[in-house]
Design a protein around this motif. Structure first.
Motif, PDB file in Angstrom:
ATOM      1  N   ARG A  99       0.856  -1.182   0.000  1.00  0.00           N
ATOM      2  CA  ARG A  99       0.000   0.000   0.000  1.00  0.00           C
ATOM      3  C   ARG A  99       0.894   1.235   0.000  1.00  0.00           C
ATOM      4  NH1 ARG A  99      -5.225   1.572   1.329  1.00  0.00           N
ATOM      5  NH2 ARG A  99      -5.415   3.663   2.201  1.00  0.00           N
ATOM      6  N   VAL A 206      -2.798   4.031  -3.072  1.00  0.00           N
ATOM      7  CA  VAL A 206      -3.069   2.931  -4.000  1.00  0.00           C
ATOM      8  C   VAL A 206      -2.445   1.656  -3.442  1.00  0.00           C
ATOM      9  CG1 VAL A 206      -3.084   4.452  -6.016  1.00  0.00           C
ATOM     10  CG2 VAL A 206      -0.978   3.249  -5.384  1.00  0.00           C
ATOM     11  N   VAL A 211      -0.312  -9.237 -10.683  1.00  0.00           N
ATOM     12  CA  VAL A 211      -1.530  -9.966 -11.024  1.00  0.00           C
ATOM     13  C   VAL A 211      -1.142 -11.100 -11.968  1.00  0.00           C
ATOM     14  CG1 VAL A 211      -3.804  -9.840 -12.076  1.00  0.00           C
ATOM     15  CG2 VAL A 211      -2.918  -7.892 -10.796  1.00  0.00           C
ATOM     16  N   ASP A 219       0.175  -4.070 -11.444  1.00  0.00           N
ATOM     17  CA  ASP A 219      -0.944  -3.132 -11.570  1.00  0.00           C
ATOM     18  C   ASP A 219      -1.171  -2.441 -10.233  1.00  0.00           C
ATOM     19  OD1 ASP A 219      -2.971  -1.763 -12.789  1.00  0.00           O
ATOM     20  OD2 ASP A 219      -4.122  -3.529 -13.371  1.00  0.00           O
ATOM     21  N   PHE A 221      -4.317  -0.498  -7.745  1.00  0.00           N
ATOM     22  CA  PHE A 221      -5.760  -0.560  -7.518  1.00  0.00           C
ATOM     23  C   PHE A 221      -6.151   0.437  -6.444  1.00  0.00           C
ATOM     24  CE2 PHE A 221      -3.858  -4.657  -8.367  1.00  0.00           C
ATOM     25  CZ  PHE A 221      -4.558  -5.111  -9.474  1.00  0.00           C
ATOM     26  N   GLY A 222      -7.454   0.719  -6.387  1.00  0.00           N
ATOM     27  CA  GLY A 222      -7.988   1.555  -5.319  1.00  0.00           C
ATOM     28  C   GLY A 222      -8.832   2.692  -5.845  1.00  0.00           C
ATOM     29  N   ASP A 223      -9.461   3.383  -4.909  1.00  0.00           N
ATOM     30  CA  ASP A 223     -10.344   4.491  -5.257  1.00  0.00           C
ATOM     31  C   ASP A 223      -9.597   5.606  -5.972  1.00  0.00           C
ATOM     32  OD1 ASP A 223     -13.011   5.810  -4.949  1.00  0.00           O
ATOM     33  OD2 ASP A 223     -11.799   7.259  -3.840  1.00  0.00           O
ATOM     34  N   VAL A 225      -7.196   5.313  -8.102  1.00  0.00           N
ATOM     35  CA  VAL A 225      -7.050   4.923  -9.503  1.00  0.00           C
ATOM     36  C   VAL A 225      -8.377   5.088 -10.244  1.00  0.00           C
ATOM     37  CG1 VAL A 225      -6.458   3.035 -11.068  1.00  0.00           C
ATOM     38  CG2 VAL A 225      -5.208   3.314  -8.918  1.00  0.00           C
ATOM     39  N   ASN A 226      -9.446   4.615  -9.619  1.00  0.00           N
ATOM     40  CA  ASN A 226     -10.763   4.720 -10.259  1.00  0.00           C
ATOM     41  C   ASN A 226     -11.151   6.174 -10.542  1.00  0.00           C
ATOM     42  OD1 ASN A 226     -10.979   1.944 -10.054  1.00  0.00           O
ATOM     43  ND2 ASN A 226     -12.085   2.023  -8.099  1.00  0.00           N
TER      44      ASN A 226
END
Length: 279
Positions: A99, A206, A211, A219, A221-223, A225-226
């Motif tokens: 993280r 993030v 993967v 990669d 991930f997380g809010d 990135v979105n």
């Protein structure tokens, strides 16, 4: 008393000489045979020496070829995975997801890409994308950012992961401005196809990790990135879109243009600005 005649003496001498000659002839033949055997052994040794020399040269060639392939593999691996992840895989055989509390995430995509694709030959399309994304890679690396992945015409990069050079947001904004400028300059070249892109940036935490098991893909991930992706989609041609929190954090270093409040799926209202340039 028995006396030898002159003839007897001559016969004896002749016999002795013949015996000596026979011995000499035998020794000569023996020497000649040994010489031939010796020469054969020398020739065999020379053949072995040549074989060993050739084998040694071949081994060196194989070693150099293997080293070259290893360098190619390492280069390919470094183009896919971050340095720290590669080190973990080499030392532990696995990499633990992490993280990262403060990062800057960048997205870009080509406007009307699906409409352009049918008009271009596959070789030209791949050549154009490689040229543009290769240019992006060099610029982001210069500003201590790194490409995470590309998906079709979409390009994703991040700052603040595995690198500790300066503020991730500051680095990313500078990189984004240079990327836009480089694309604008490329579009001005008469022999180049013109491409228009949207850009968006967000900051926050993030999670990064590998993967896949057979084919590794790194990669994030997380809010954060979105929302970065949605901010990019809300941008306009050749504009860099950012949320208000970036403006508040960097308003003394960069020039921003207020856009308004936008509805973002999954987040509700988000105040957005265009990044125009550095102060």
């Amino acid at each position: 008393m028995f006396e030898f005649s002159t003839l007897s003496v001559e016969v004896i001498l002749l016999l002795l000489m013949a015996f000596a000659a026979a011995i000499l002839l035998y020794k000569h033949r023996q020497f000649k045979r040994h010489k031939i055997e010796f020469e054969q052994e020398v020739a065999a040794l020379e053949e072995h020496r040549d074989f060993l020399n050739n084998a040694g040269e071949r081994l060196m060639e194989l070693k150099e070829a293997l080293e070259l392939e290893r360098q190619k593999s390492d280069k390919l691996l470094h183009s896919i995975l971050p340095e720290r992840v590669i080190k973990d895989l080499q030392e532990k055989g696995r990499s633990t997801p992490e993280r990262f509390e403060y990062t800057a995430v960048f997205f870009a995509d080509i406007i009307n890409f699906t409409g352009i694709v049918p008009e271009i030959e596959p070789e030209e399309l791949l050549s154009e994308l490689n040229d543009i994304f290769g240019m992006f890679d060099r610029i982001f690396a210069k500003h201590h950012c790194e490409r995470i992945k590309t998906v079709g015409d979409a390009y994703m990069a991040a700052a603040g992961m595995h690198k500790s050079d300066g503020d991730p947001c500051f680095n990313m904004l500078n990189a984004a401005l240079e990327v836009r400028q480089a694309l604008e300059q490329r579009n001005q070249q008469s022999n180049k196809r013109k491409w228009l892109m949207r850009f968006g940036i967000n900051t926050g935490a993030v999670i990064g990790g590998i993967v896949g098991q057979d084919k590794y893909i790194y990669d994030i991930f997380g809010d954060t990135v979105n929302l970065a992706s949605r901010i990019e989609h809300a941008s306009e041609a050749m504009k860099i879109n950012v949320p208000e929190k970036i403006t508040l954090a960097m308003q003394d270093k960069f020039d921003f243009e207020y856009r308004g409040v936008f509805q973002v799926r999954g987040r509700g209202e988000v105040v957005m600005y265009f990044l125009n340039g550095a102060k």
